[in-house]
Design a protein around this motif. Sequence first.
Motif, PDB file in Angstrom:
ATOM      1  N   TYR A  85       1.277  -8.518  29.342  1.00 17.29           N
ATOM      2  CA  TYR A  85       1.468  -7.075  29.236  1.00 17.29           C
ATOM      3  C   TYR A  85       1.597  -6.516  30.647  1.00 17.29           C
ATOM      4  O   TYR A  85       1.288  -7.203  31.633  1.00 17.29           O
ATOM      5  N   SER A 167       6.660  -3.329  23.271  1.00 16.46           N
ATOM      6  CA  SER A 167       5.803  -2.679  22.279  1.00 16.46           C
ATOM      7  C   SER A 167       4.845  -1.708  22.969  1.00 16.46           C
ATOM      8  O   SER A 167       4.625  -1.769  24.193  1.00 16.46           O
ATOM      9  N   ALA A 168       4.242  -0.849  22.158  1.00 20.02           N
ATOM     10  CA  ALA A 168       3.239   0.081  22.691  1.00 20.02           C
ATOM     11  C   ALA A 168       2.074  -0.676  23.300  1.00 20.02           C
ATOM     12  O   ALA A 168       1.505  -0.251  24.312  1.00 20.02           O
ATOM     13  N   ARG A 169       1.700  -1.811  22.707  1.00 24.80           N
ATOM     14  CA  ARG A 169       0.613  -2.606  23.259  1.00 24.80           C
ATOM     15  C   ARG A 169       0.975  -3.142  24.650  1.00 24.80           C
ATOM     16  O   ARG A 169       0.157  -3.143  25.564  1.00 24.80           O
ATOM     17  N   SER A 170       2.204  -3.587  24.820  1.00 24.91           N
ATOM     18  CA  SER A 170       2.639  -4.180  26.087  1.00 24.91           C
ATOM     19  C   SER A 170       2.575  -3.172  27.235  1.00 24.91           C
ATOM     20  O   SER A 170       2.263  -3.535  28.369  1.00 24.91           O
ATOM     21  N   GLY A 172       0.555  -0.528  27.268  1.00 25.67           N
ATOM     22  CA  GLY A 172      -0.666   0.255  27.097  1.00 25.67           C
ATOM     23  C   GLY A 172      -1.485   0.465  28.355  1.00 25.67           C
ATOM     24  O   GLY A 172      -2.252   1.432  28.443  1.00 25.67           O
ATOM     25  N   GLN A 173      -1.359  -0.431  29.354  1.00 22.29           N
ATOM     26  CA  GLN A 173      -2.123  -0.305  30.596  1.00 22.29           C
ATOM     27  C   GLN A 173      -1.402   0.510  31.666  1.00 22.29           C
ATOM     28  O   GLN A 173      -1.952   0.749  32.741  1.00 22.29           O
ATOM     29  N   GLN A 176       0.512   6.983  32.378  1.00 13.26           N
ATOM     30  CA  GLN A 176       1.501   7.754  31.630  1.00 13.26           C
ATOM     31  C   GLN A 176       2.654   8.227  32.515  1.00 13.26           C
ATOM     32  O   GLN A 176       3.800   8.283  32.074  1.00 13.26           O
ATOM     33  N   HIS A 189       7.969   2.597  17.837  1.00  5.85           N
ATOM     34  CA  HIS A 189       6.844   1.926  18.493  1.00  5.85           C
ATOM     35  C   HIS A 189       7.293   1.052  19.664  1.00  5.85           C
ATOM     36  O   HIS A 189       6.594   0.116  20.036  1.00  5.85           O
ATOM     37  N   TRP A 191       9.384   0.802  23.695  1.00  2.00           N
ATOM     38  CA  TRP A 191       9.845   1.467  24.912  1.00  2.00           C
ATOM     39  C   TRP A 191      10.859   0.559  25.603  1.00  2.00           C
ATOM     40  O   TRP A 191      10.679  -0.653  25.682  1.00  2.00           O
TER      41      TRP A 191
END
Length: 286
Positions: A85, A167-170, A172-173, A176, A189, A191
């Motif tokens: 990620y 993905s949103a998880r990828s 997530g860190q 913004q 879901h 980007w």
Amino acid sequence: MRASGLAARHTITDADFQKFAEFFYRKTGIHFDDGKRYFVDKRLVERIEATGAENFRAYFVGLRFEADGAEMQHLINAMTVNETYFFREAYQFDCLVNDILNEVARRKRPGSRIRIWSIPSSTGEEPYSIAIYLLERWALIDDYEVEILSSDIDTEVLASAQRGCYSARSVGQLPQAYLRKYFTPHGPHEWRITRDLVDSVEFSRVNLSEPADTRRFRDIDVVFCRNLLIYFDDLSRRVAAEALYDALSPGGFICLGHSESMSRMSSLYTVRRFADAMVYQKPLEA
């Protein structure tokens, strides 16, 4: 005879497993022990069925003697694990922009080239994280020609990296502000990373255990080789460490995963401890 729990006509025996594991190790340097048995059996059966081979023996004979290597690449793609990620183990990126690159730059003239190599690339999160860090946090980025190279043995993840959808998880860190600046929404879901960042990384297929693949990488200033060598045995790790050593410029640096230690693989490197991370360096006089 030990069954894999899969269809009887495609049972992988102990002898089959050992034969395959030795072959795959010779080709890739990746070592499968009994703890990986279910994973390997499952992927093998999938490839046997995909090729229409009658059984393991027929598949293995075809694999060994195929002329173009296409099935071997399909098998490598199936057998390699890619889990990552953006900004993973970010303390090493902090070290890159706070210390490593400044030391590299002091040995170069403004305008000259700095080369960073990320291997394995996986689906691109690491090389793109490096690019974002440089753009956002390295004050000298405009003074040097920075080249980011990224390689993997798995052609499917390389294609995914070049598509640049995550993905949103990828993501997530990511802060913004960075997400908004370098990505656009792609479906509910996902980007998509900007085309400028995709174009800033040169992707290539490389087998770290194959000298012909690594020989073309030279004059590298920084290598990120994180969480790859844990899949190798001691001999393959030494071979890989020597290949990376040859790729590095004198004084070049290598970053490994947090559970990996170059000191246990090779005596060629010097340990360097910076405020953010411990890394390894090729001696300047090498």
